[in-house]
Design a protein around this motif. Structure first.
Motif, mmCIF file in Angstrom:
data_model
loop_
_atom_site.group_PDB
_atom_site.id
_atom_site.type_symbol
_atom_site.label_atom_id
_atom_site.label_comp_id
_atom_site.label_asym_id
_atom_site.label_seq_id
_atom_site.Cartn_x
_atom_site.Cartn_y
_atom_site.Cartn_z
ATOM 1 N N GLU A 12 53.076 48.603 44.570
ATOM 2 C CA GLU A 12 52.036 48.144 44.578
ATOM 3 C C GLU A 12 51.350 49.419 43.653
ATOM 4 O O GLU A 12 50.468 48.903 42.956
ATOM 5 C CB GLU A 12 50.876 48.388 45.519
ATOM 6 C CG GLU A 12 50.762 47.032 45.944
ATOM 7 C CD GLU A 12 50.507 46.545 47.593
ATOM 8 O OE1 GLU A 12 49.783 45.411 47.630
ATOM 9 O OE2 GLU A 12 50.090 47.563 48.367
ATOM 10 N N ILE A 13 51.337 50.731 44.038
ATOM 11 C CA ILE A 13 50.812 51.989 43.297
ATOM 12 C C ILE A 13 51.218 51.896 41.919
ATOM 13 O O ILE A 13 50.297 52.442 41.058
ATOM 14 C CB ILE A 13 50.803 52.980 44.131
ATOM 15 C CG1 ILE A 13 49.731 52.766 45.272
ATOM 16 C CG2 ILE A 13 50.853 54.272 43.172
ATOM 17 C CD1 ILE A 13 50.495 53.711 46.464
ATOM 18 N N LYS B 38 49.833 49.668 39.546
ATOM 19 C CA LYS B 38 48.395 49.965 39.126
ATOM 20 C C LYS B 38 48.600 50.697 38.011
ATOM 21 O O LYS B 38 47.831 50.270 37.349
ATOM 22 C CB LYS B 38 47.938 50.372 40.349
ATOM 23 C CG LYS B 38 46.278 50.393 40.109
ATOM 24 C CD LYS B 38 45.492 50.709 41.202
ATOM 25 C CE LYS B 38 44.281 51.385 40.992
ATOM 26 N NZ LYS B 38 43.483 51.333 41.937
ATOM 27 N N LEU B 39 49.509 51.904 38.403
ATOM 28 C CA LEU B 39 49.049 52.895 37.316
ATOM 29 C C LEU B 39 49.906 52.253 35.948
ATOM 30 O O LEU B 39 49.078 53.250 34.905
ATOM 31 C CB LEU B 39 50.215 53.896 38.217
ATOM 32 C CG LEU B 39 50.011 54.760 39.294
ATOM 33 C CD1 LEU B 39 50.164 55.983 39.478
ATOM 34 C CD2 LEU B 39 48.068 55.504 38.594
#
Length: 102
Positions: free
Chosen positions: A68-69, A72-73
């Motif tokens: 997820e991170i 998103k990044l």
């Protein structure tokens, strides 16, 4: 107009992924399936995301919060690239910075 899609059952078989992993991707809003007549489908446009997530998870052993991170990044990075391109085009058209309207 119906988009091209593949059933979740076929996705699991073809990509050799676990159904709970796919369900976690869907629950985390990383994939956006369509449901018709009790069959859930993944649209073809999202398959490249699924492949990327599966590679991160199975090959690099990245867990769902990490996926997820990273996702998103990478989206933020792409947005910044687009904004940089847009601003560069504007700057190229200006004769001086005083003409700029931000």
């Amino acid at each position: 107009m119906m988009s091209e899609r593949i059933s979740v059952k076929e996705v699991i078989q073809i990509y050799k992924i676990e159904d709970h992993f796919l369900n976690e991707l869907i629950s985390s809003d990383l994939l956006h399936p369509e449901t018709e007549n009790s069959t859930t489908y993944i649209v073809y446009e999202e398959l490249h995301h699924l492949e990327r997530f599966a590679n991160w998870h199975y090959d690099l052993e990245i867990n769902l919060p990490g996926i997820e991170i990273i996702h998103k990044l990478l989206n933020q990075l792409e947005d910044l690239r687009h904004e940089n391109r847009r601003l560069s085009e504007i700057a190229g058209k200006l004769s001086s910075w005083e003409d700029a309207e931000f």
